[in-house]
Design a protein around this motif. Structure first.
Motif, PDB file in Angstrom:
ATOM      1  N   ILE A 264      52.574  65.870  -6.311  1.00 29.68           N
ATOM      2  CA  ILE A 264      51.748  64.945  -6.487  1.00 29.68           C
ATOM      3  C   ILE A 264      50.297  65.380  -6.443  1.00 29.68           C
ATOM      4  O   ILE A 264      50.198  66.583  -6.489  1.00 29.68           O
ATOM      5  N   MET A 265      49.153  64.721  -6.802  1.00 26.19           N
ATOM      6  CA  MET A 265      47.792  64.964  -6.748  1.00 26.19           C
ATOM      7  C   MET A 265      47.312  63.959  -5.694  1.00 26.19           C
ATOM      8  O   MET A 265      47.513  62.842  -5.712  1.00 26.19           O
ATOM      9  N   VAL A 266      46.169  64.657  -4.791  1.00 29.37           N
ATOM     10  CA  VAL A 266      45.659  63.908  -3.955  1.00 29.37           C
ATOM     11  C   VAL A 266      43.881  64.115  -3.998  1.00 29.37           C
ATOM     12  O   VAL A 266      43.655  65.242  -4.670  1.00 29.37           O
ATOM     13  N   ASN A 267      43.258  63.306  -3.503  1.00 31.21           N
ATOM     14  CA  ASN A 267      41.762  63.313  -3.466  1.00 31.21           C
ATOM     15  C   ASN A 267      41.189  64.244  -2.163  1.00 31.21           C
ATOM     16  O   ASN A 267      42.161  64.461  -1.538  1.00 31.21           O
ATOM     17  N   ARG A 268      40.145  64.591  -2.075  1.00 25.92           N
ATOM     18  CA  ARG A 268      39.668  65.142  -0.959  1.00 25.92           C
ATOM     19  C   ARG A 268      39.856  64.316   0.564  1.00 25.92           C
ATOM     20  O   ARG A 268      39.750  64.840   1.663  1.00 25.92           O
ATOM     21  N   TYR A 269      40.283  63.044   0.433  1.00 26.79           N
ATOM     22  CA  TYR A 269      40.658  62.290   1.504  1.00 26.79           C
ATOM     23  C   TYR A 269      42.031  62.398   1.688  1.00 26.79           C
ATOM     24  O   TYR A 269      42.591  61.524   2.724  1.00 26.79           O
ATOM     25  N   GLY A 270      43.004  63.116   0.835  1.00 29.49           N
ATOM     26  CA  GLY A 270      44.362  63.112   1.192  1.00 29.49           C
ATOM     27  C   GLY A 270      45.067  62.067   0.623  1.00 29.49           C
ATOM     28  O   GLY A 270      46.092  61.764   0.942  1.00 29.49           O
ATOM     29  N   ARG A 271      44.553  61.297  -0.233  1.00 29.96           N
ATOM     30  CA  ARG A 271      45.082  59.968  -1.015  1.00 29.96           C
ATOM     31  C   ARG A 271      45.400  60.244  -2.343  1.00 29.96           C
ATOM     32  O   ARG A 271      44.600  61.027  -3.284  1.00 29.96           O
ATOM     33  N   ARG A 272      46.471  59.836  -2.858  1.00 29.13           N
ATOM     34  CA  ARG A 272      46.872  59.562  -4.390  1.00 29.13           C
ATOM     35  C   ARG A 272      45.652  58.879  -4.986  1.00 29.13           C
ATOM     36  O   ARG A 272      45.375  57.789  -4.397  1.00 29.13           O
ATOM     37  N   PHE A 273      45.373  59.004  -6.159  1.00 24.25           N
ATOM     38  CA  PHE A 273      44.522  58.050  -6.970  1.00 24.25           C
ATOM     39  C   PHE A 273      44.902  57.751  -8.243  1.00 24.25           C
ATOM     40  O   PHE A 273      43.889  57.149  -8.891  1.00 24.25           O
ATOM     41  N   ALA A 274      46.066  58.141  -8.933  1.00 22.27           N
ATOM     42  CA  ALA A 274      46.327  58.169 -10.291  1.00 22.27           C
ATOM     43  C   ALA A 274      47.835  58.365 -10.365  1.00 22.27           C
ATOM     44  O   ALA A 274      48.402  59.058  -9.813  1.00 22.27           O
ATOM     45  N   ASN A 275      48.206  58.140 -11.730  1.00 15.77           N
ATOM     46  CA  ASN A 275      49.479  58.310 -12.131  1.00 15.77           C
ATOM     47  C   ASN A 275      49.078  59.722 -12.758  1.00 15.77           C
ATOM     48  O   ASN A 275      48.669  60.364 -13.693  1.00 15.77           O
TER      49      ASN A 275
END
Length: 352
Positions: free
Chosen positions: A135-146
């Motif tokens: 997966i990929m996450v942002n700097r807040y630890g959340r996924r944000f896209a496909n």
């Protein structure tokens, strides 16, 4: 491709000069008559009946990137000589500009070392971010896209602006994957079960990985738990990963062609791995507008006599989208061919 073009030029007696930088166009009575260039022993003017701009984009020109692109470009991965020389030359003679906010966007993972042309090494990670178990996450630890979306479209996810914080929350991002991905598919050019490069961060638990990547552990754990629940069911209600024809391309370009869920697979098997991903681009898409034959247009929409353009230096006909593999090359090739033909025809008409 470049070799074939060079061979054809040499066979026709074309003089090829390297280490020469275009500075500005020369004009007379509104017609482009040549180009001033910088060479080893100084500057000189090269007269010509036609000039075809084919200098690439402006992804390595910080001032142009700041002023024109729609969102941050953390780093380039194209040729460091893409400093906007052709764009500046066209602007000075009154060219109309188009598509200036767009680029061939791509998420890029920086790797150690410097390329032979002086640029930083990087990987496009189109494959790794689409594999089951990643997966990929942002700097807040959340996924944000496909994560499996085509690289050009992914740029839109990087450019999401938090209107309250006036911040881009998805830059930087982080690629997270587990050991099952390594064992089944291999990563970063290595075969299934092969080594994971030393520059990749690894940890025995997700909490430890979060600490090493400076991510909030609670958020990362919750993100992975939610993704895993849905991945086991073969669905992604958050970003519809694995649904589109691109995600499920049968040639296996994205994800696992033998998996019924294409790119979906839970992130469960230790050790866990992570790496920082930046907003990047293969090149920019904006520049002087042309007609269908590559003639550069002025601000009134009329051709600037003697001036043509092809490739990333021109306003791309692709707009904000990505048409498929080789999209940059086919545009450069088609417009280069038409611009060359138009230059010959126009010169013939003027001579007649």
């Amino acid at each position: 491709m470049v070799g074939g073009l060079l061979k054809a030029c040499l066979a026709r007696g074309v003089t090829v000069a390297t280490g020469v930088r275009g500075l500005r166009l020369t004009t007379r009575d509104g017609e482009v008559t040549g180009v001033r260039v910088n060479i080893a022993d100084g500057e000189r003017v090269v007269p010509a009946g036609a000039i075809v701009l084919a200098t690439g984009g402006f992804d390595y020109a910080p001032d142009l990137v700041r002023d024109f692109l729609r969102g941050p470009l953390s780093r380039g991965v194209g040729a460091p000589s893409n400093t906007g020389d052709g764009l500046r030359m066209a602007m000075r003679v009154g060219a109309q500009l188009g598509n200036m906010r767009e680029a061939w966007w791509s998420p890029v993972l920086t790797t150690p070392g410097i390329r032979s042309d002086g640029g930083r090494r990087g990987l496009l990670i189109s494959r790794e971010r689409a594999l089951p178990g990643s997966i990929m996450v942002n700097r807040y630890g959340r996924r944000f896209a496909n994560e499996a979306a085509n690289y050009n479209a992914f740029g839109g996810a990087f450019h999401h602006l938090d209107e309250s914080k006036l911040d881009y929350p998805n830059i930087p991002a982080y690629l997270i994957f587990d050991h099952s991905t390594v064992e089944r598919y291999g990563v970063f050019g290595n075969p299934p079960g092969g080594e994971v490069p030393d520059w990749v961060i690894r940890a025995a638990t997700l909490d430890e990985l979060a600490d090493r990547l400076d991510l909030p552990a609670d958020a990362l754990r919750a993100t992975v738990d939610r993704f895993n629940t849905h991945a086991r069911a073969g669905m992604d209600p958050d970003f519809t990963r694995g649904v589109s024809a691109y995600d499920r391309f049968p040639g296996g370009r994205m994800g696992d062609p033998d998996s019924p869920h294409a790119t979906l697979g839970p992130v469960t098997t230790a050790p866990f791995y992570g790496a920082r991903v930046e907003s990047s681009a293969l090149g920019t898409k904006g520049g002087p507008r042309t007609d269908r034959d590559g003639r550069v247009l002025d601000v009134d929409g009329d051709p600037i006599r003697g001036l043509y353009a092809a490739g990333n230096v021109m306003a791309s006909p692709s707009g904000m989208v990505y048409g498929g593999a080789g999209g940059t090359l086919v545009i450069a090739g088609v417009w280069g061919m038409y611009a060359g033909r138009a230059a010959v025809q126009d010169q013939g008409r003027r001579a007649g």
